[in-house]
Design an enzyme around this catalytic site. Structure first.
Site, mmCIF file in Angstrom:
data_model
loop_
_atom_site.group_PDB
_atom_site.id
_atom_site.type_symbol
_atom_site.label_atom_id
_atom_site.label_comp_id
_atom_site.label_asym_id
_atom_site.label_seq_id
_atom_site.Cartn_x
_atom_site.Cartn_y
_atom_site.Cartn_z
ATOM 1 N N LYS A 1 4.018 -12.585 -5.184
ATOM 2 C CA LYS A 1 3.854 -12.281 -6.616
ATOM 3 C C LYS A 1 4.163 -13.508 -7.468
ATOM 4 O O LYS A 1 5.190 -14.164 -7.251
ATOM 5 C CB LYS A 1 4.813 -11.150 -7.012
ATOM 6 C CG LYS A 1 4.556 -9.847 -6.291
ATOM 7 C CD LYS A 1 5.651 -8.829 -6.560
ATOM 8 C CE LYS A 1 5.501 -7.633 -5.644
ATOM 9 N NZ LYS A 1 6.623 -6.715 -5.637
ATOM 10 N N ASP B 1 -6.172 -2.284 -2.200
ATOM 11 C CA ASP B 1 -6.252 -0.893 -1.767
ATOM 12 C C ASP B 1 -5.226 0.016 -2.446
ATOM 13 O O ASP B 1 -4.899 1.066 -1.891
ATOM 14 C CB ASP B 1 -6.014 -0.846 -0.253
ATOM 15 C CG ASP B 1 -4.652 -1.414 0.106
ATOM 16 O OD1 ASP B 1 -4.381 -2.568 -0.289
ATOM 17 O OD2 ASP B 1 -3.845 -0.716 0.738
ATOM 18 N N CYS B 2 -4.734 -0.351 -3.619
ATOM 19 C CA CYS B 2 -3.700 0.481 -4.254
ATOM 20 C C CYS B 2 -4.342 1.667 -4.982
ATOM 21 O O CYS B 2 -5.059 1.485 -5.964
ATOM 22 C CB CYS B 2 -2.902 -0.376 -5.229
ATOM 23 S SG CYS B 2 -1.756 0.567 -6.248
ATOM 24 N N TRP C 1 -3.483 -0.458 5.473
ATOM 25 C CA TRP C 1 -2.646 0.376 6.345
ATOM 26 C C TRP C 1 -2.353 -0.288 7.688
ATOM 27 O O TRP C 1 -1.584 0.250 8.489
ATOM 28 C CB TRP C 1 -3.317 1.738 6.563
ATOM 29 C CG TRP C 1 -3.266 2.568 5.316
ATOM 30 C CD1 TRP C 1 -4.246 2.708 4.376
ATOM 31 C CD2 TRP C 1 -2.153 3.335 4.843
ATOM 32 N NE1 TRP C 1 -3.823 3.514 3.356
ATOM 33 C CE2 TRP C 1 -2.544 3.922 3.619
ATOM 34 C CE3 TRP C 1 -0.867 3.592 5.337
ATOM 35 C CZ2 TRP C 1 -1.683 4.740 2.874
ATOM 36 C CZ3 TRP C 1 -0.020 4.414 4.600
ATOM 37 C CH2 TRP C 1 -0.438 4.968 3.388
ATOM 38 N N SER D 1 1.179 4.111 -13.463
ATOM 39 C CA SER D 1 -0.196 4.610 -13.588
ATOM 40 C C SER D 1 -0.296 5.817 -14.523
ATOM 41 O O SER D 1 -1.250 5.939 -15.284
ATOM 42 C CB SER D 1 -0.774 4.926 -12.208
ATOM 43 O OG SER D 1 0.014 5.881 -11.543
ATOM 44 N N HIS E 1 -8.486 7.173 0.660
ATOM 45 C CA HIS E 1 -7.577 6.621 1.670
ATOM 46 C C HIS E 1 -7.527 7.536 2.891
ATOM 47 O O HIS E 1 -7.531 7.066 4.028
ATOM 48 C CB HIS E 1 -6.167 6.452 1.080
ATOM 49 C CG HIS E 1 -5.991 5.150 0.364
ATOM 50 N ND1 HIS E 1 -5.088 4.191 0.749
ATOM 51 C CD2 HIS E 1 -6.642 4.648 -0.708
ATOM 52 C CE1 HIS E 1 -5.178 3.152 -0.060
ATOM 53 N NE2 HIS E 1 -6.108 3.409 -0.967
HETATM 54 N N1 LIG Z 1 4.650 5.024 -9.537
HETATM 55 C C1 LIG Z 1 3.843 3.907 -9.438
HETATM 56 C C2 LIG Z 1 3.599 3.574 -7.974
HETATM 57 C C3 LIG Z 1 2.830 2.293 -7.814
HETATM 58 C C4 LIG Z 1 2.995 1.700 -6.410
HETATM 59 O O1 LIG Z 1 3.700 2.248 -5.528
HETATM 60 N N2 LIG Z 1 2.326 0.562 -6.203
HETATM 61 C C5 LIG Z 1 2.473 -0.182 -4.975
HETATM 62 C C6 LIG Z 1 1.139 -0.735 -4.492
HETATM 63 S S1 LIG Z 1 0.013 0.579 -4.046
HETATM 64 C C7 LIG Z 1 3.348 -1.403 -5.257
HETATM 65 O O2 LIG Z 1 3.099 -2.136 -6.189
HETATM 66 N N3 LIG Z 1 4.395 -1.612 -4.466
HETATM 67 C C8 LIG Z 1 5.290 -2.731 -4.688
HETATM 68 C C9 LIG Z 1 5.110 -3.847 -3.724
HETATM 69 O O3 LIG Z 1 4.310 -3.733 -2.769
HETATM 70 O O4 LIG Z 1 5.784 -4.874 -3.912
HETATM 71 C C10 LIG Z 1 2.535 4.171 -10.197
HETATM 72 O O5 LIG Z 1 1.972 5.255 -10.049
HETATM 73 O O6 LIG Z 1 2.137 3.289 -10.952
#
Ligand SMILES: N[C@@H](CCC(=O)N[C@@H](CS)C(=O)NCC(=O)O)C(=O)O
Length: 268
Positions: free
Chosen positions: A95, A67-68, A263, A121, A216
């Site tokens: 991970k 859901d990202c 969520w 992104s 979302h």
């Molecule tokens: N600034 C980043 C934000 C990406 C982001 O916040 N991704 C989240 C998932 S939606 C994430 O990987 N968080 C790290 C984690 O959950 O460990 C982008 O736009 O690529």
């Protein structure tokens, strides 16, 4: 209205390792200023999947699309640009070591091409423009509405997240109004262009950015907060319908239940 025909073909969904259907016919030089190169001394076993690869957040099963909205933004940009790539989903709760070695933030999305690794992104969207075959670029900073549309798009996610996190009943109504106002600004852009997408006939980087976030809002804020997009935003549902009808969307979106799952940790 131009939606590239290559993306109007329905594609099988759900599995993360789905390959974009179009191929790159002309490779352009990769702007190395936005890339990071992998160290040759990096941990080698097990190794990350190779080839042109988008690493995206996985859903609850750890393997299919999650859901990202940032992963979907990158995925959409690559697909609208006709880039041929594979998707590999990362279970962010567990991970793999190679993923942590590959990137500094260990967040999704990540795009990998040979020894080039893009960890954000926005960088992936620009890279998609650089290596893609689409006539209209996604990032079109010279368009008259670019700045206003960028501001409107950039103001959507924060009030949504604030509302989702709020547990103070006395603040709830104000937060709902803040989200209404943010959505009305996007609606206003759509009214100004009077066109299918935010900047007009062609999908732009701003559509790739805002549409996953609107999804979302429409799914999770509705499910957990009984929040509905205000009726004054009459263009937004049609806009989302148009985005959802593209093959790029169908190949990059998770199921609505996966958004609800994503969520759910805030509501336990
Ligand atoms: N600034 C980043 C934000 C990406 C982001 O916040 N991704 C989240 C998932 S939606 C994430 O990987 N968080 C790290 C984690 O959950 O460990 C982008 O736009 O690529």
């Amino acid at each position: 209205m131009l939606i590239r025909t290559a993306f109007l073909t329905p594609a099988p969904l759900g599995k993360c390792a789905n390959r974009a259907t179009t191929s790159v016919t002309a490779k352009k030089k990769i702007p190395l200023s936005v890339t990071r190169r992998r160290s040759a001394t990096m941990s080698s076993a097990p190794t990350p999947p190779s080839g042109k690869m988008l690493f995206a957040k996985a859903g609850p099963d750890g393997t299919t699309l999650g859901d990202c909205p940032f992963s979907q933004k990158a995925n959409l940009a690559l697909r609208f640009n006709g880039v041929k790539f594979d998707v590999h989903c990362i279970n962010l709760s567990d991970k793999p070591q190679w993923f942590k070695d590959l990137t500094e933030a260990a967040s999704t999305p990540v795009f990998q091409e040979a020894d080039t690794v893009l960890e954000d992104s926005d960088k992936i969207v620009r890279h998609a423009d650089a290596i893609g075959t689409a006539e209209a670029k996604l990032v079109r900073e010279n368009e008259p509405l670019w700045n206003d549309a960028t501001a409107a798009v950039g103001a959507v996610f924060k009030p949504f997240v604030t509302l989702m996190k709020n547990r103070d009943v006395s603040k709830e109504e104000q937060l709902r109004q803040d989200l209404d106002s943010a959505l009305q600004k996007v609606e206003h852009i759509l009214a100004q262009t009077g066109a299918p997408f935010l900047l007009g006939e062609h999908v732009s980087a701003l559509d790739c950015d805002v549409a996953p976030k609107l999804q979302h809002i429409m799914v999770a804020a509705s499910h957990y907060k009984k929040y509905n997009v205000p009726t004054s935003c009459e263009r937004l549902p049609h806009y989302m319908q148009r985005m959802r009808q593209t093959a790029a969307w169908r190949q990059s979106a998770c199921a609505d239940q996966v958004i609800v799952w994503g969520w759910s940790k805030l509501f336990k």
